[in-house]
Write a protein that holds these residues in place. Structure first.
Motif, PDB file in Angstrom:
ATOM      1  N   HIS A   1       0.380  -1.451  -0.022  1.00  0.00           N
ATOM      2  CA  HIS A   1       0.156  -0.173  -0.049  1.00  0.00           C
ATOM      3  C   HIS A   1       0.808   1.475   0.079  1.00  0.00           C
ATOM      4  O   HIS A   1       0.994   2.082  -0.831  1.00  0.00           O
TER       5      HIS A   1
ATOM      6  N   SER B   1      -4.210  -4.636   1.603  1.00  0.00           N
ATOM      7  CA  SER B   1      -3.266  -4.478  -0.199  1.00  0.00           C
ATOM      8  C   SER B   1      -2.642  -5.467  -0.634  1.00  0.00           C
ATOM      9  O   SER B   1      -1.552  -6.329   0.007  1.00  0.00           O
TER      10      SER B   1
ATOM     11  N   SER C   1      -8.406  -2.670  -4.090  1.00  0.00           N
ATOM     12  CA  SER C   1      -7.905  -2.166  -2.340  1.00  0.00           C
ATOM     13  C   SER C   1      -9.369  -2.450  -1.349  1.00  0.00           C
ATOM     14  O   SER C   1     -10.280  -2.175  -1.872  1.00  0.00           O
TER      15      SER C   1
END
Lengths: 330, 330
Positions: free
Chosen positions: B91, B266, B275
């Motif tokens: 992420h 993530s 996501s």
């Protein structure tokens, strides 16, 4: 009114009322078993606790006993939120100047840091430091404790929720702090357990020193190993407590027991009145003579933080503690 | 064993045991009045609560009633410490790549953020957003709740203190977040109240999905206004829960009820599995087609976060809530 907590520091302890001169205490559990309970039920508890406080100060409280600050816990041994401000811009300015830091502050917006509130260390207990290489430091600060404070209130509305005032040593590990500050996500390893004074007081105990400007007009007296280190005054705070709380409560409710610290007390005349943390003194040394000579915390160092009222009386008692090596049993 | 909290969300509420299928509940106050109490007295409370849970799942619990997740609070409506990790490096990598961020992480050291724990929002209550201009976002995460965890423990020792698992929506205001991240002191205005799922469960409820690698091998299913948004899997966490906890507990004790979140889930294959937050999807859009098109949260948006076990059963119930304008009365 002065309040303190005795008992098990890993939980909430039990509430006592302390005399104005800090010599006597009396159990308050008939009205509020804990400091947290007192704040959550302030409207009911406050008049009862004040009445008990009056009897104690008049020498008429049944069951009063000698108050031993060495037995006291932090007034709230734990709470649900602790936020520390950096409300004396002078401190940040000195640090940024000495170390060429580029802290991207937005003018007018105070710096606040969300902090852990699960384990506040007792004010006179030996304090375990994992390593001297962590560049241990202290920060002498004032703090307020608020009742439930609704989201999006004005500074005035937020300030009206302040119930108690105390002081603290915000123990800081500078070796971790600079690394964590650069990362952006605030402090984890840089801030081990925080240590509050033995006593929290209602604002009226400060008299005129609880200023109409929302600042505390008293000196934070700091000594290291018995030697004077500094006595900066709280009146130079760049925001009022109400303004700091309003920024914090912009988009969320603050629940009863939330503690807001001021950040290390720092004055423009720091070269005369001294500092409330090592980092600031070291920064001034670097600026003034090119190198820092004051050492960071050593095992065995003893620190003391205390504030005196206009009458010469210690207001909160002292954070007075020794830093010792960590042993897993401690 | 599955546990939930009903009652007053500004305080601790009252504990109930919930059936495995989330349809029935029974008051647990004879053994533990609150979730906090249960964690603080786990050795005594756990066997009693498990026995009650067995009776409930067998249809034999006296006083059982229909469990309505719309009445549930966050399992701990408040606690003494909440720390959120950013434990899925994927992420952060996407965000840094899309926005040329220079986050000075130290390789091997996990990013943790100290967060407020005084006011967790109920999982299905309307959520007041002050302004759409704050670029509101969500983050679907897993979390663990620990018992007292001594300072300086190993990852294994810390992991052994995990008592409960749940999920959360870490509501985030990106307009404040980038400003606060650059300043270095973590999040204040960027993170309003956090929202946990109706139910927290003991790790054994996850079966094999509670991996020997200290990660949760389950998908976080996120939908926005009823449409699929993502289902990234918790197994790609870059540190185990034990490793994250050991970093947090390096130089301080963690007290019972401390919550550790994983950060937004993530996956490397984010372009396929989606996501768990808007910011990551917007970053991928910027990288892939030059501009972000997915809008930030609008008033009226409904978000849902849920995790299903191998048996197809919802494990924690859902965070399922609507974002609404703030009114001072709310």
């Amino acid at each position: 009114m002065k309040l303190a907590t005795l008992g098990n520091h890993a939980r909430d302890g039990r509430l006592v009322v302390v005399s104005r001169d800090l010599t006597r205490a009396v159990d308050a559990s008939a009205f509020a078993p804990t400091m947290q309970f007192a704040i959550e039920h302030w409207a009911q508890a406050e008049p009862q606790l004040r009445s008990l406080s009056d009897r104690l100060n008049d020498g008429k409280a049944v069951g009063a006993f000698a108050f031993d600050p060495a037995q006291a816990l932090s007034p709230l041994p734990r709470t649900h939120q602790f936020v520390d401000a950096s409300a004396f811009l002078n401190h940040g300015n000195i640090m940024e100047q000495a170390y060429d830091l580029n802290v991207k502050k937005t003018p007018g917006i105070p710096v606040l840091v969300q902090r852990q509130s699960d384990d506040f260390w007792p004010p006179m207990a030996d304090y375990p430091l994992l390593s001297e290489a962590d560049n241990g430091d202290f920060e002498g600060e004032f703090a307020v404790v608020v009742d439930d404070t609704p989201m999006a209130g004005t500074p005035e509305a937020c300030a009206s929720r302040i119930r108690l005032v105390t002081i603290l040593n915000d123990v800081s590990l500078r070796a971790h702090l600079f690394r964590e500050l650069q990362m952006g996500f605030g402090f984890i390893n840089a801030k081990p357990a925080t240590v509050f004074a033995p006593v929290a007081v209602t604002p009226d105990e400060l008299g005129d020193a609880w200023g109409a400007d929302g600042r505390i007009h008293l000196e934070m007296r700091v000594s290291r190993n018995g030697a004077w280190f500094g006595h900066p005054n709280g009146r130079e705070m760049d925001w009022s407590f109400g303004e700091l709380l309003a920024h914090l409560a912009l988009n969320r409710n603050l629940r009863a027991g939330t503690i807001l610290g001021t950040g290390t007390v720092s004055n423009i005349a720091a070269r005369e009145v001294g500092s409330a943390c090592l980092a600031e003194k070291r920064a001034l040394e670097k600026l003034d003579r090119g190198e820092s000579v004051t050492p960071f915390l050593k095992w065995g160092d003893r620190l003391r933080f205390e504030v005196f009222g206009a009458d010469g009386q210690s207001v909160f008692g002292a954070v007075d503690h020794r830093f010792v090596p960590f042993t897993p049993a401690s």
